[in-house]
Design an enzyme around this catalytic site. Structure first.
Site, PDB file in Angstrom:
ATOM      1  N   ASP A 115       0.862  -1.187   0.000  1.00 16.63           N
ATOM      2  CA  ASP A 115       0.000   0.000   0.000  1.00 16.63           C
ATOM      3  C   ASP A 115       0.898   1.236   0.000  1.00 16.63           C
ATOM      4  O   ASP A 115       0.493   2.305   0.427  1.00 16.63           O
ATOM      5  CB  ASP A 115      -0.897  -0.048   1.250  1.00 16.63           C
ATOM      6  CG  ASP A 115      -2.062   0.925   1.180  1.00 16.63           C
ATOM      7  OD1 ASP A 115      -2.489   1.281   0.065  1.00 16.63           O
ATOM      8  OD2 ASP A 115      -2.543   1.349   2.246  1.00 16.63           O
ATOM      9  N   LYS A 155      -0.783  -1.024  -4.513  1.00 14.78           N
ATOM     10  CA  LYS A 155      -1.447   0.249  -4.787  1.00 14.78           C
ATOM     11  C   LYS A 155      -0.728   0.940  -5.958  1.00 14.78           C
ATOM     12  O   LYS A 155       0.499   0.909  -6.050  1.00 14.78           O
ATOM     13  CB  LYS A 155      -1.340   1.153  -3.554  1.00 14.78           C
ATOM     14  CG  LYS A 155      -2.176   2.438  -3.684  1.00 14.78           C
ATOM     15  CD  LYS A 155      -1.528   3.655  -3.046  1.00 14.78           C
ATOM     16  CE  LYS A 155      -1.483   3.688  -1.557  1.00 14.78           C
ATOM     17  NZ  LYS A 155      -2.764   4.023  -0.954  1.00 14.78           N
TER      18      LYS A 155
HETATM   19  C1  LIG Z   1      -0.822   4.894   2.561  1.00 11.09           C
HETATM   20  S1  LIG Z   1       0.455   4.543   3.717  1.00 11.09           S
HETATM   21  C2  LIG Z   1       0.125   2.862   4.118  1.00 11.09           C
HETATM   22  C3  LIG Z   1      -1.032   2.642   5.022  1.00 11.09           C
HETATM   23  C4  LIG Z   1      -1.059   1.224   5.568  1.00 11.09           C
HETATM   24  N1  LIG Z   1      -1.395   0.264   4.528  1.00 11.09           N
HETATM   25  C5  LIG Z   1      -2.068   1.058   6.678  1.00 11.09           C
HETATM   26  O1  LIG Z   1      -3.103   0.447   6.417  1.00 11.09           O
HETATM   27  O2  LIG Z   1      -1.822   1.503   7.800  1.00 11.09           O
HETATM   28  C6  LIG Z   1       1.850   4.429   2.666  1.00 11.09           C
HETATM   29  C7  LIG Z   1       3.139   4.054   3.355  1.00 11.09           C
HETATM   30  O3  LIG Z   1       4.138   3.749   2.385  1.00 11.09           O
HETATM   31  C8  LIG Z   1       5.399   4.011   2.978  1.00 11.09           C
HETATM   32  N2  LIG Z   1       6.473   4.011   1.970  1.00 11.09           N
HETATM   33  C9  LIG Z   1       6.639   4.882   0.943  1.00 11.09           C
HETATM   34  N3  LIG Z   1       7.753   4.606   0.275  1.00 11.09           N
HETATM   35  C10 LIG Z   1       8.317   3.503   0.866  1.00 11.09           C
HETATM   36  C11 LIG Z   1       9.490   2.747   0.618  1.00 11.09           C
HETATM   37  N4  LIG Z   1      10.330   3.063  -0.378  1.00 11.09           N
HETATM   38  N5  LIG Z   1       9.769   1.685   1.414  1.00 11.09           N
HETATM   39  C12 LIG Z   1       8.930   1.364   2.440  1.00 11.09           C
HETATM   40  N6  LIG Z   1       7.804   2.066   2.722  1.00 11.09           N
HETATM   41  C13 LIG Z   1       7.488   3.118   1.950  1.00 11.09           C
HETATM   42  C14 LIG Z   1       5.155   5.364   3.643  1.00 11.09           C
HETATM   43  O4  LIG Z   1       6.132   5.625   4.634  1.00 11.09           O
HETATM   44  C15 LIG Z   1       3.746   5.194   4.201  1.00 11.09           C
HETATM   45  O5  LIG Z   1       3.776   4.821   5.564  1.00 11.09           O
END
Ligand SMILES: C[S@@+](CC[C@H](N)C(=O)[O-])C[C@H]1O[C@@H](n2cnc3c(N)ncnc32)[C@H](O)[C@@H]1O
Length: 204
Positions: A115, A155
């Site tokens: 996600d 996503k």
């Molecule tokens: C929309 S939130 C996810 C929400 C989660 N699915 C929940 O239900 O609580 C998106 C997440 O992707 C993470 N993210 C973005 N780029 C990333 C990367 N390169 N590696 C790991 N996590 C990443 C962000 O830090 C963020 O916490």
């Protein structure tokens, strides 16, 4: 206007409303099964992990199933009982992939969830490229750690890259689906790509 999913998340103790997107998809396609190995990438604050723990660690017909759930995020977040958290871990970095492989040991993943969302610039095509790039990282990882017959859910933001990405998914998964859950804000470009039935023999 109050968002009904925000209210519902509070009532059901989910950390955020995103839980309902995964619940909706899993209720239809059954991608998280009791006793399975689930990798949740971009897991913070943790609502997808909460759903994964509920559904992979379960008692069915008096038998207890205990899955393995690994949650990864670049950000720190409160750990969730029943899951292993890999925090401050960027999925695009080799060291994160190695840590995941280390945690899995001899096991392979039945379901890979992403996600992840990059920091949006507001410039549509740049943001579309950034999230697509994250999807390719997840897809590449899936070739290394997926169990035969496994699933992947990622996503994405709708746009010109999606058809090509779907074709890439079809190289190693039998089926690809484009899903817009009801609980995903209808005015957002957010969609989910689901690859079903991983075929290990198709990995080059
Ligand atoms: C929309 S939130 C996810 C929400 C989660 N699915 C929940 O239900 O609580 C998106 C997440 O992707 C993470 N993210 C973005 N780029 C990333 C990367 N390169 N590696 C790991 N996590 C990443 C962000 O830090 C963020 O916490």
């Amino acid at each position: 206007m109050k968002d009904p999913y925000v209210e519902k998340a509070k009532q059901m103790n989910y950390r955020c409303r995103s839980a309902f997107k995964l619940l909706e998809i899993d209720n239809k396609f059954h991608i998280i099964r009791p006793g399975e190995v689930i990798l949740d990438i971009g897991a913070a604050p943790g609502s997808w992990t909460q759903v994964a723990v509920e559904r992979a660690n379960l008692s069915v017909f008096n038998k207890k199933f205990k899955g393995v759930i690994i949650s990864v995020d670049v950000l720190p977040f409160e750990p969730i009982a029943g899951a292993t958290a890999l925090i401050r871990a960027d999925i695009t970095k080799l060291e994160t992939v190695e840590k995941i492989k280390g945690l899995l040991g001899p096991r392979l993943a039945n379901c890979i969830l992403s996600d992840m969302a990059p920091n949006a610039t507001g410039i549509k095509h740049l943001d579309h490229d950034s999230i697509t790039n994250l999807c390719y990282h997840v897809l590449k990882l899936s070739s290394l750690i997926s169990e035969d017959g496994g699933n992947i859910l990622m996503k994405a933001w709708d746009g010109g890259n999606i058809s090509k990405l779907e074709k890439e998914i079809l190289k190693t998964y039998e089926i690809v689906r484009r899903i817009k859950p009801k609980s995903s804000r209808q005015d957002s470009a957010e969609i989910y790509l689901l690859g079903q039935h991983f075929k290990r023999q198709h990995v080059l």
